[in-house]
Design a protein around this motif. Structure first.
Motif, mmCIF file in Angstrom:
data_model
loop_
_atom_site.group_PDB
_atom_site.id
_atom_site.type_symbol
_atom_site.label_atom_id
_atom_site.label_comp_id
_atom_site.label_asym_id
_atom_site.label_seq_id
_atom_site.Cartn_x
_atom_site.Cartn_y
_atom_site.Cartn_z
ATOM 1 N N ASP A 291 39.384 26.050 41.788
ATOM 2 C CA ASP A 291 38.808 26.369 43.095
ATOM 3 C C ASP A 291 38.372 25.103 43.822
ATOM 4 O O ASP A 291 38.556 24.982 45.036
ATOM 5 C CB ASP A 291 37.616 27.309 42.920
ATOM 6 N N ASN A 292 37.787 24.152 43.088
ATOM 7 C CA ASN A 292 37.371 22.894 43.711
ATOM 8 C C ASN A 292 38.548 22.134 44.299
ATOM 9 O O ASN A 292 38.416 21.463 45.325
ATOM 10 C CB ASN A 292 36.659 22.001 42.698
ATOM 11 N N VAL A 293 39.705 22.223 43.653
ATOM 12 C CA VAL A 293 40.905 21.558 44.174
ATOM 13 C C VAL A 293 41.212 22.068 45.579
ATOM 14 O O VAL A 293 41.605 21.310 46.466
ATOM 15 C CB VAL A 293 42.113 21.795 43.244
ATOM 16 N N LEU A 294 41.018 23.357 45.793
ATOM 17 C CA LEU A 294 41.333 23.975 47.076
ATOM 18 C C LEU A 294 40.139 24.016 48.014
ATOM 19 O O LEU A 294 40.233 24.555 49.124
ATOM 20 C CB LEU A 294 41.848 25.401 46.866
ATOM 21 N N GLY A 295 39.005 23.489 47.576
ATOM 22 C CA GLY A 295 37.817 23.516 48.422
ATOM 23 C C GLY A 295 37.182 24.883 48.503
ATOM 24 O O GLY A 295 36.514 25.218 49.495
ATOM 25 N N LEU A 296 37.333 25.695 47.450
ATOM 26 C CA LEU A 296 36.812 27.059 47.432
ATOM 27 C C LEU A 296 35.599 27.163 46.519
ATOM 28 O O LEU A 296 35.355 26.292 45.674
ATOM 29 C CB LEU A 296 37.891 28.031 46.939
ATOM 30 N N SER A 297 34.871 28.250 46.656
ATOM 31 C CA SER A 297 33.776 28.544 45.737
ATOM 32 C C SER A 297 34.351 28.950 44.391
ATOM 33 O O SER A 297 35.372 29.645 44.327
ATOM 34 C CB SER A 297 32.908 29.679 46.290
ATOM 35 N N ASP A 298 33.711 28.520 43.313
ATOM 36 C CA ASP A 298 34.189 28.867 41.972
ATOM 37 C C ASP A 298 34.298 30.378 41.814
ATOM 38 O O ASP A 298 33.403 31.128 42.218
ATOM 39 C CB ASP A 298 33.246 28.295 40.904
ATOM 40 N N GLY A 299 35.387 30.802 41.228
ATOM 41 C CA GLY A 299 35.624 32.222 40.984
ATOM 42 C C GLY A 299 36.534 32.875 42.007
ATOM 43 O O GLY A 299 37.005 33.998 41.795
ATOM 44 N N THR A 300 36.824 32.180 43.120
ATOM 45 C CA THR A 300 37.641 32.784 44.173
ATOM 46 C C THR A 300 39.049 33.093 43.696
ATOM 47 O O THR A 300 39.562 34.210 43.877
ATOM 48 C CB THR A 300 37.703 31.860 45.411
ATOM 49 N N LEU A 301 39.711 32.118 43.084
ATOM 50 C CA LEU A 301 41.097 32.322 42.635
ATOM 51 C C LEU A 301 41.175 33.386 41.542
ATOM 52 O O LEU A 301 42.098 34.207 41.521
ATOM 53 C CB LEU A 301 41.692 31.003 42.141
ATOM 54 N N LYS A 302 40.206 33.368 40.635
ATOM 55 C CA LYS A 302 40.203 34.370 39.571
ATOM 56 C C LYS A 302 40.061 35.778 40.156
ATOM 57 O O LYS A 302 40.725 36.727 39.725
ATOM 58 C CB LYS A 302 39.069 34.098 38.575
ATOM 59 N N GLU A 303 39.210 35.924 41.169
ATOM 60 C CA GLU A 303 39.004 37.228 41.796
ATOM 61 C C GLU A 303 40.274 37.699 42.492
ATOM 62 O O GLU A 303 40.648 38.880 42.400
ATOM 63 C CB GLU A 303 37.841 37.141 42.790
ATOM 64 N N ILE A 304 40.954 36.798 43.195
ATOM 65 C CA ILE A 304 42.220 37.161 43.843
ATOM 66 C C ILE A 304 43.228 37.614 42.798
ATOM 67 O O ILE A 304 43.940 38.601 42.980
ATOM 68 C CB ILE A 304 42.763 35.971 44.656
ATOM 69 N N ALA A 305 43.304 36.858 41.692
ATOM 70 C CA ALA A 305 44.244 37.204 40.622
ATOM 71 C C ALA A 305 43.927 38.573 40.029
ATOM 72 O O ALA A 305 44.823 39.387 39.793
ATOM 73 C CB ALA A 305 44.207 36.131 39.538
ATOM 74 N N LYS A 306 42.645 38.847 39.791
ATOM 75 C CA LYS A 306 42.254 40.121 39.203
ATOM 76 C C LYS A 306 42.559 41.293 40.130
ATOM 77 O O LYS A 306 42.838 42.409 39.662
ATOM 78 C CB LYS A 306 40.764 40.109 38.860
ATOM 79 N N ARG A 307 42.516 41.066 41.425
ATOM 80 C CA ARG A 307 42.786 42.136 42.385
ATOM 81 C C ARG A 307 44.279 42.377 42.583
ATOM 82 O O ARG A 307 44.679 43.330 43.250
ATOM 83 C CB ARG A 307 42.110 41.808 43.717
ATOM 84 N N GLY A 308 45.107 41.504 42.031
ATOM 85 C CA GLY A 308 46.550 41.721 42.093
ATOM 86 C C GLY A 308 47.163 41.521 43.458
ATOM 87 O O GLY A 308 48.250 42.050 43.745
ATOM 88 N N ILE A 309 46.515 40.751 44.325
ATOM 89 C CA ILE A 309 47.007 40.562 45.689
ATOM 90 C C ILE A 309 48.351 39.836 45.667
ATOM 91 O O ILE A 309 48.504 38.795 45.040
ATOM 92 C CB ILE A 309 45.986 39.772 46.520
ATOM 93 N N ASN A 310 49.335 40.405 46.360
ATOM 94 C CA ASN A 310 50.679 39.794 46.460
ATOM 95 C C ASN A 310 51.280 39.465 45.092
ATOM 96 O O ASN A 310 51.922 38.424 44.921
ATOM 97 C CB ASN A 310 50.638 38.536 47.320
ATOM 98 N N GLY A 311 51.072 40.350 44.133
ATOM 99 C CA GLY A 311 51.644 40.140 42.805
ATOM 100 C C GLY A 311 50.824 39.251 41.898
ATOM 101 O O GLY A 311 51.293 38.857 40.818
ATOM 102 N N SER A 312 49.602 38.915 42.292
ATOM 103 C CA SER A 312 48.743 38.052 41.476
ATOM 104 C C SER A 312 48.403 38.719 40.148
ATOM 105 O O SER A 312 48.368 39.949 40.040
ATOM 106 C CB SER A 312 47.452 37.723 42.235
ATOM 107 N N GLN A 313 48.133 37.879 39.126
ATOM 108 C CA GLN A 313 47.789 38.384 37.793
ATOM 109 C C GLN A 313 46.696 37.517 37.170
ATOM 110 O O GLN A 313 46.670 36.304 37.360
ATOM 111 C CB GLN A 313 49.005 38.343 36.867
ATOM 112 N N TYR A 314 45.826 38.173 36.398
ATOM 113 C CA TYR A 314 44.845 37.456 35.594
ATOM 114 C C TYR A 314 45.018 37.898 34.141
ATOM 115 O O TYR A 314 44.992 39.106 33.837
ATOM 116 C CB TYR A 314 43.416 37.763 36.047
ATOM 117 N N VAL A 315 45.218 36.917 33.237
ATOM 118 C CA VAL A 315 45.362 37.240 31.813
ATOM 119 C C VAL A 315 44.634 36.185 30.988
ATOM 120 O O VAL A 315 44.424 35.051 31.428
ATOM 121 C CB VAL A 315 46.851 37.296 31.371
#
Length: 379
Positions: free
Chosen positions: A223-247
């Motif tokens: 998230d820091n690489v993208l300038g985002l708050s920690d947990g943002t990418l994981k949340e997007i992945a968990k929600r499955g947006i546009n085929g996203s996955q969290y494993v």
């Protein structure tokens, strides 16, 4: 009353009638002008507000187009009154300062009562961001000497078709410590002054950035690489947006990869023989909070290309082609083992690929300001 007096009175009365008639006509014209001005102002406001509404839709769905004139739903401005708004969203090309830019043009025709207003806006078709932390085709906090091995690393900017966009790239390698090309890698990129250098061995020193300090703090999370708050990418992945996955177990991944693929491995665990399937895209994250996860021997099916951004704690044996960029977060990259035999693979920087991958993050915003790069607004 004498005849002369009567003539004077009648003349005055006639003059007064004419004057009243002229005043009435002037008043009517003034009222008509005021009404026309009011209606024109409403039509203008409707056109510009409609563009804002449509820009938000485009920010939420970058591939959305409307080639034939369509009617904006009346519910959008239900309280305005009798109005009609037509719009189109089309691909085009614009020339700015001699540079050809692939663009999107939005046109709006807003009619209110008897008045019509036209407005248009031009948007860079490849909108999105390239994070400032991505300073090279490969960016790392730790030593890249062994990881780069004998690959081709090209920091010149490439479009999605692989063609060079002149003088618009980044370094080939950007590292927080010293870098030595131990594996005879062919290295090229764009220097800090903006000059392109094709891959070569030995490389031109201008395309390698060493001991850069990232203002004293190298990003410690994806998230820091993208300038985002920690947990943002994981949340997007968990929600499955546009085929996203969290494993937490890579064996549970479904292919093809798209959106945000977030693999959170337990501390010290290595994802061995990482197969990413055919034509994977988006943002691939392999990470844990201790920065101790690792990918070892990563490839794709039938030697297809990963298009987008890979952010991992540690990678070694990179046996795939990447169009986009790689960022490695750990200080503890490989320093002992050698990786030979991957001179047929390449990492090519692509701002277009990165921006496209990161659009999924932009969809999490609201409105269009800060999410859409407007090139021009015309009325």
């Amino acid at each position: 009353m004498g005849r002369a007096s009567l003539i004077i009175v009648l003349g005055a009365s006639l003059a007064l009638s004419v004057l009243n008639l002229q005043i009435n006509k002037s008043s009517e014209r003034a009222i008509e002008n005021m009404v026309a001005y009011y209606e024109a102002s409403i039509a203008r406001d409707l056109a510009n507000q409609s563009l804002g509404y449509l820009l938000t839709q485009l920010a939420d769905s970058a591939t959305w187009r409307v080639v034939r004139p369509a009617l904006l739903p009346s519910s959008v401005f239900a309280d305005v009154g009798p109005s009609t708004i037509l719009y189109t969203v089309r691909d085009t090309v614009v020339i700015i300062s001699g540079r050809r830019i692939d663009a999107i043009r939005m046109d709006v025709e807003a009619k209110y009562e008897k008045q019509t207003h036209h407005a248009a806006v031009y948007i860079d078709r490849n909108f999105g961001i390239v994070p400032p932390a991505v300073r090279g085709a490969m960016t790392a906090q730790g030593p890249l000497n062994q990881t780069v091995s004998d690959m081709l690393i090209d920091g010149r900017d490439h479009n999605l078709q692989g063609s060079i966009i002149a003088n618009a790239g980044v370094f080939s390698v950007s590292s927080a410590i010293a870098f030595t090309n131990l594996g005879t890698a062919r290295i090229g990129g764009t220097s800090e002054s903006g000059s392109d250098y094709p891959p070569s061995y030995p490389e031109n020193p201008a395309v390698v950035e060493q001991e850069y300090n990232w203002d004293g703090t190298f990003p410690n999370s994806p998230d820091n690489v993208l300038g985002l708050s920690d947990g943002t990418l994981k949340e997007i992945a968990k929600r499955g947006i546009n085929g996203s996955q969290y494993v937490t177990d890579p064996r549970k991944l479904k292919y093809p990869l798209s959106g945000v693929t977030y693999v959170e491995l337990p501390a010290g665990v290595t994802w061995r023989v990482a197969r990413l399937g055919t034509n994977p895209t988006g943002i691939l994250v392999v990470h844990n909070t201790s920065l101790s996860s690792r990918i070892d021997n990563i490839s794709t099916t039938r030697k297809t290309v990963f298009t987008g951004l890979i952010i991992a704690d540690n990678m070694f044996h990179i046996h795939l082609d990447v169009l986009g960029a790689i960022v490695l977060l750990s200080k503890n990259l490989e320093t002992v083992r050698e990786c030979r035999g991957n001179d047929d693979h390449r990492v090519r920087f692509s701002s277009e690929a990165i921006r496209r991958a990161i659009r999924i993050v932009q969809q999490e915003g609201s409105g269009w300001a800060g999410r859409i790069p407007v090139l021009g607004w015309k009325e």
